[in-house]
Each structure stands twice: as structure tokens, then as C-alpha cells.
Enzyme design. Sequence first.
Site, PDB file in Angstrom:
ATOM      1  N   SER A 188       0.797  -1.229   0.000  1.00  0.00           N
ATOM      2  CA  SER A 188       0.000   0.000   0.000  1.00  0.00           C
ATOM      3  C   SER A 188       0.823   1.269   0.000  1.00  0.00           C
ATOM      4  O   SER A 188       0.322   2.327  -0.325  1.00  0.00           O
ATOM      5  CB  SER A 188      -0.906   0.005   1.213  1.00  0.00           C
ATOM      6  OG  SER A 188      -0.131   0.115   2.375  1.00  0.00           O
ATOM      7  N   HIS A 216      -5.506  -4.272   0.142  1.00  0.00           N
ATOM      8  CA  HIS A 216      -5.603  -3.123  -0.763  1.00  0.00           C
ATOM      9  C   HIS A 216      -6.098  -3.494  -2.148  1.00  0.00           C
ATOM     10  O   HIS A 216      -6.083  -2.664  -3.062  1.00  0.00           O
ATOM     11  CB  HIS A 216      -4.264  -2.392  -0.842  1.00  0.00           C
ATOM     12  CG  HIS A 216      -3.954  -1.718   0.445  1.00  0.00           C
ATOM     13  ND1 HIS A 216      -4.451  -0.479   0.774  1.00  0.00           N
ATOM     14  CD2 HIS A 216      -3.268  -2.155   1.532  1.00  0.00           C
ATOM     15  CE1 HIS A 216      -4.066  -0.167   2.003  1.00  0.00           C
ATOM     16  NE2 HIS A 216      -3.352  -1.165   2.484  1.00  0.00           N
ATOM     17  N   LYS A 247     -11.722  -0.849   3.618  1.00  0.00           N
ATOM     18  CA  LYS A 247     -11.103   0.005   2.610  1.00  0.00           C
ATOM     19  C   LYS A 247     -12.034   0.076   1.400  1.00  0.00           C
ATOM     20  O   LYS A 247     -13.029   0.791   1.471  1.00  0.00           O
ATOM     21  CB  LYS A 247      -9.662  -0.452   2.363  1.00  0.00           C
ATOM     22  CG  LYS A 247      -8.815  -0.128   3.616  1.00  0.00           C
ATOM     23  CD  LYS A 247      -7.411  -0.639   3.661  1.00  0.00           C
ATOM     24  CE  LYS A 247      -6.769  -0.271   5.010  1.00  0.00           C
ATOM     25  NZ  LYS A 247      -5.477  -0.897   5.250  1.00  0.00           N
TER      26      LYS A 247
HETATM   27  C1  LIG Z   1      -4.951  -1.418   6.572  1.00  0.00           C
HETATM   28  C2  LIG Z   1      -4.215  -2.721   6.456  1.00  0.00           C
HETATM   29  C3  LIG Z   1      -4.558  -3.822   7.245  1.00  0.00           C
HETATM   30  C4  LIG Z   1      -5.546  -3.704   8.359  1.00  0.00           C
HETATM   31  O1  LIG Z   1      -6.849  -3.559   7.891  1.00  0.00           O
HETATM   32  P1  LIG Z   1      -7.961  -3.017   8.897  1.00  0.00           P
HETATM   33  O2  LIG Z   1      -9.210  -3.693   8.472  1.00  0.00           O
HETATM   34  O3  LIG Z   1      -7.973  -1.544   8.715  1.00  0.00           O
HETATM   35  O4  LIG Z   1      -7.536  -3.417  10.261  1.00  0.00           O
HETATM   36  C5  LIG Z   1      -3.963  -5.044   7.000  1.00  0.00           C
HETATM   37  N1  LIG Z   1      -3.030  -5.184   6.033  1.00  0.00           N
HETATM   38  C6  LIG Z   1      -2.649  -4.135   5.269  1.00  0.00           C
HETATM   39  C7  LIG Z   1      -1.625  -4.346   4.218  1.00  0.00           C
HETATM   40  C8  LIG Z   1      -3.211  -2.879   5.480  1.00  0.00           C
HETATM   41  O5  LIG Z   1      -2.796  -1.832   4.763  1.00  0.00           O
END
Ligand SMILES: *Cc1c(COP(=O)(O)O)cnc(C)c1O
Length: 406
Positions: A188, A216, A247
Site C-alpha cells: 500500500s 488493498h 477500505k
Molecule cells: C490497513 C491494512 C490492514 C488492516 O486492515 P484493517 O481492516 O484496517 O484493520 C492489513 N493489512 C494491510 C496491508 C493494510 O494496509
Amino acid sequence: MYETYFTQAISSLHTEGRYRTFIDIARHQGRFPSATWHKPDGSEAEVTVWCSNDYLGMGQHTAVTSAMAKALDLVGAGSGGTRNIAGTTIYHRELEEELAGLHHKEAALVFSSAYMANDATLSTLHKLIDGLVILSDELNHASMIEGIRRNGGAKEIFRHNDVADLESKLKELPLEAPKLIAFESLYSMDGDFAPMQEIVKLASQYNAMTYLDEVHAVGMYGPSGGGVAEQLDLCGKIDIINGTLAKAYGVQGGYIACNAQIADAVRSYAPGYIFTTSISPVIAAGATASVKHLKEDEWLRRKHLDNANKVKEQLLALNLPIVDHGSHIIPIHIGDPVKCKRISDMLLEEYGIYVQPINYPTVPRGTERLRLTPSPLHGTQQLTDLTSALDKLWAHCAINRLEATG
Ligand SMILES: *Cc1c(COP(=O)(O)O)cnc(C)c1O
């Protein structure tokens, strides 16, 4: 007496220039990506958000909000319990079925976040598989690192996306030793993709399981939003897929999708699945609606990538130092924490454009950057405003541009 521990910890962050301040914004239903910025002095300003992980604006989509309103009306606010004690509902079961289908797997387990899903699952695998060695990409997300470390199990860190380094580490382990390769499909902070075909090939050659964080990519890649593994038709080669509902799906929560046995074992042994209240049925209903919607909405996915490409073209035309790996994430390299923060502050204060600076420890020192996440809902005017503001600030702050070509 204890005060100094805390004040010292904070002052060292200030010294290093990495004390975090949170920008307080209120988004407005139906006006994505606009928001009201509530300033520390109590005043307000309208801003355009360019760094949200609600990549597609699904957090305000009526398919999602109406499903949530309906659930709230029917069953109230919270779930009322853990999954084991009075907290499993038809909404949770539907969501897990939907997610299993999305990833072409037999089962899925929903956690309170993808952070929790990574942490709980990876730490539990160490307990379930005696002698397991986890091979982990060096740029894996903090939640994977925490899970891999938790029970002190064996691990090997391989260089980012470096298949040769991964292979040399696999070679050193006995073929019959249990191994797991843990990686992300789309990283990301750089917006680059893993060499998934090569990794799954190595996994079968060296008898390793695979664990893939698609946080992502879910909702955005693959014919039904099943992520990069779906796009490459590799779901069958990945043992455990992790994703978020927070997301691209715009709601909250995280999950793993895998075969029925793995799901049953993780469900039974992971403290992070059992000893916490299940997500609200309202959240589950919204997430299910979002996943269902994005299974069909190819148009939104295409518009998203079109918009990302437009932003890249315009920034490249100004020779701004973007890094383009072909994904929807656009990092702009600055390479200095103070300048990075300053540009971000000026964008917000003078131009009403919100892009959070990304500094150490989220990224290595010297690679500080702005990270843009265009959505399908950013309009032409907003795009023009962004590029002209960046152009002016680059000149004002004397930041390097790309070498002009041609
Ligand atoms: C944001 C993120 C997470 C965590 O996701 P949430 O549902 O916000 O806890 C896990 N892995 C990656 C690569 C992330 O960027």
C-alpha cells in the site's frame, strides 16, 4: 513519578520530527470526497480528501447505507456477544458465505478488523503447526509482523518481492519442514504488486503453504472484486486469503478465506476470534451489501483505474516524481520528513486539499512521500485543483522533479 516515562517517550518523537497529529475531518453523506476540516482553533474549512482508503466511496453508497439502516431497524445496534456466546447472527453467517464465495473458497471467518485477522491467524498457525517456519516479505504490514512474532515461532524475512532471495531461504529448509510464505498482493505504500505467479510456483516446489494479504486489492481487482489472486486466477493456489471490509468496501471489519478445515481450526484456536465481541450486525449487513454490489459493479472499478491513470498522466506532465507500478495508489516521492509534512500542511491550509504525509516508521527514512488515492468520484475540477496546487508547491519548496525527458 511515572510521568517522565511518558513525557520522554513523546519528546523523543518530537525531536525526530515524527510526532503524529490527527486531522479531524467530517465527511458528508453524498458529497464524497469532500469533507469539513475541524481545525484545532475551532474554525472549519471545506477540503477535498485525496488520501482516503475508502477507495471507491462505498462508505456512502446507498446500497450499503440502506442495508445498514434496515438492519439497525430490525435488530438494533450491537451484536450482544462473542461469536461463541450469543453474538452469531444470520448477518455474520451471510457475510462469511459471501466472502468465501468471493475468493472461491469453502469458508471465511470475519474478525473485528483485518489487523486482527492477520494477527490472530498468523499467531495461531504457529500454535497449530508444530515447527512451522513463516517466510515473510520484509515490507509486510505491521499486523502480519505482530502475528508472526507473537508466539516466538521461527521466521525468515525475505527481501521485498525478491523471488531469488525467497527461493534461497526455502532451499535452506528441509523439504518436509512445515513452511508458510506470507506476503501481500498489493503493497500500500509503494503501490507495487507481488510476483504472485512466481511465489505460488515456489510454494508448490518447496512444499510451503501460502498466506496472502489482499487488503488493498479486494473490491478493486479481479472480475468480481476478489483481488489480484482472482484477477490472475490463482485463488486455488493461495491457502489463506486475508482481506478488509474497511477500505474498498467502505465499512469495517476484516476476514480470512480458506478451506473448511483451516477455518474450523483457526475459529477454534484463535483467541482474537473467540474472546471479542462479534462485529455489529449493522456493520455485517453493510459489508455484505458492499461485497455483493462490487461483485457486479465493473463500471466503478474501471472508472477508478481511469481516474488514477488521469492523475498519473497529469502529474507526470509536470515532471512530479510519482512512482507508477500500475496500481491505483500513487506515491509522490519527497525524501525528507520536514518537507513532506510542510507540503502536506500547505496543501491543507492554503488549497483545501488533504493528503496525509507518510513518514518513518510507516516507510523507511529517506523515502518520505505523499500518497494519493484517487477515487472514481474525484471530478475534473478537483483533479485540476490538485495538480495546480502541487505544481506551485513544488516550485515554492524547491523540491526535485523528474529529469525532463524529450
Ligand atoms: C490497513 C491494512 C490492514 C488492516 O486492515 P484493517 O481492516 O484496517 O484493520 C492489513 N493489512 C494491510 C496491508 C493494510 O494496509
